[in-house]
Design a protein around this motif. Structure first.
Motif, PDB file in Angstrom:
ATOM      1  N   PRO A  86       0.809  -1.224   0.000  1.00 33.51           N
ATOM      2  CA  PRO A  86       0.000   0.000   0.000  1.00 33.51           C
ATOM      3  C   PRO A  86       0.839   1.270   0.000  1.00 33.51           C
ATOM      4  O   PRO A  86       0.446   2.285  -0.590  1.00 33.51           O
ATOM      5  CB  PRO A  86      -0.827  -0.101   1.287  1.00 33.51           C
ATOM      6  CG  PRO A  86      -0.775  -1.512   1.696  1.00 33.51           C
ATOM      7  CD  PRO A  86       0.501  -2.069   1.161  1.00 33.51           C
ATOM      8  N   ALA A  87       2.003   1.233   0.646  1.00 32.13           N
ATOM      9  CA  ALA A  87       2.870   2.410   0.671  1.00 32.13           C
ATOM     10  C   ALA A  87       3.379   2.738  -0.732  1.00 32.13           C
ATOM     11  O   ALA A  87       3.409   3.909  -1.132  1.00 32.13           O
ATOM     12  CB  ALA A  87       4.038   2.186   1.625  1.00 32.13           C
ATOM     13  N   VAL A  90       3.130   6.139  -5.544  1.00 32.41           N
ATOM     14  CA  VAL A  90       3.011   6.260  -7.006  1.00 32.41           C
ATOM     15  C   VAL A  90       1.817   7.132  -7.366  1.00 32.41           C
ATOM     16  O   VAL A  90       1.928   8.066  -8.174  1.00 32.41           O
ATOM     17  CB  VAL A  90       2.914   4.869  -7.665  1.00 32.41           C
ATOM     18  CG1 VAL A  90       2.507   4.974  -9.132  1.00 32.41           C
ATOM     19  CG2 VAL A  90       4.231   4.127  -7.526  1.00 32.41           C
ATOM     20  N   LEU A  91       0.677   6.829  -6.779  1.00 32.40           N
ATOM     21  CA  LEU A  91      -0.523   7.603  -7.104  1.00 32.40           C
ATOM     22  C   LEU A  91      -0.412   9.031  -6.576  1.00 32.40           C
ATOM     23  O   LEU A  91      -0.883   9.973  -7.216  1.00 32.40           O
ATOM     24  CB  LEU A  91      -1.764   6.909  -6.552  1.00 32.40           C
ATOM     25  CG  LEU A  91      -2.065   5.521  -7.148  1.00 32.40           C
ATOM     26  CD1 LEU A  91      -3.295   4.912  -6.490  1.00 32.40           C
ATOM     27  CD2 LEU A  91      -2.224   5.575  -8.650  1.00 32.40           C
ATOM     28  N   ILE A 109      -2.205   4.255 -12.387  1.00 36.53           N
ATOM     29  CA  ILE A 109      -2.277   2.970 -11.678  1.00 36.53           C
ATOM     30  C   ILE A 109      -1.490   1.883 -12.412  1.00 36.53           C
ATOM     31  O   ILE A 109      -0.997   0.937 -11.793  1.00 36.53           O
ATOM     32  CB  ILE A 109      -3.755   2.541 -11.437  1.00 36.53           C
ATOM     33  CG1 ILE A 109      -3.839   1.330 -10.495  1.00 36.53           C
ATOM     34  CG2 ILE A 109      -4.437   2.195 -12.760  1.00 36.53           C
ATOM     35  CD1 ILE A 109      -3.477   1.623  -9.089  1.00 36.53           C
ATOM     36  N   ASN A 110      -1.329   2.033 -13.720  1.00 35.72           N
ATOM     37  CA  ASN A 110      -0.552   1.043 -14.474  1.00 35.72           C
ATOM     38  C   ASN A 110       0.902   0.995 -14.027  1.00 35.72           C
ATOM     39  O   ASN A 110       1.555  -0.034 -14.138  1.00 35.72           O
ATOM     40  CB  ASN A 110      -0.646   1.321 -15.978  1.00 35.72           C
ATOM     41  CG  ASN A 110      -2.006   0.970 -16.520  1.00 35.72           C
ATOM     42  OD1 ASN A 110      -2.729   0.150 -15.956  1.00 35.72           O
ATOM     43  ND2 ASN A 110      -2.380   1.603 -17.618  1.00 35.72           N
TER      44      ASN A 110
END
Length: 131
Positions: A80-81, A86-87, A93-94
């Motif tokens: 999750p981190a 990234v987001l 999301i890719n």
């Protein structure tokens, strides 16, 4: 089901299959049409359960009882981190799926290397006169 399969065919064989499935699912999540993504997500959830059911017993048999909890804890918390990082950086999301595919591929390579080392160690221990 995967831990049961691992008991029958071997933990490393089962984990290799699960890691290959994870890499395939992550790549398909990036490239495949929408109906396939549902199958990929289900496959990834099944693989996660399979790894969490098989990996701790493999790790504890090799490294001792203290290590598996630490490894699975780091893996569970870091995913999750990485996604949030990234987001949060404005990436798609890719990118998360690509990182997942790379990590799954790396885990597969490391498992193959570990398996090779364990076979060498077993072969050395089986030779007479070597302790």
């Amino acid at each position: 089901l995967l831990p049961t399969a691992a008991d029958k065919v071997g933990r490393t064989i089962c984990l290799k299959g699960v890691l290959a499935a994870i890499v395939l699912a992550m790549i398909l999540l990036i490239t495949a049409p929408a109906p396939v993504t549902t199958v990929c997500v289900i496959l990834m959830y099944a693989c996660y359960g399979g790894i969490m059911g098989s990996f701790p017993s493999l790790a504890s048999s090799i490294f001792g009882m203290e290590i598996p909890g630490k490894i699975t804890g780091v893996a569970t918390l870091s995913a999750p981190a990485v996604t949030n990082s990234v987001l949060g950086a404005g990436m798609d999301i890719n990118v998360v799926f690509a990182i997942g595919a790379l990590c799954g591929g790396a885990a597969l390579v490391f498992l193959l290397l570990l398996e090779r080392e364990l076979k060498k160690e077993t072969a050395v221990q089986m030779q007479p006169g070597i302790e």
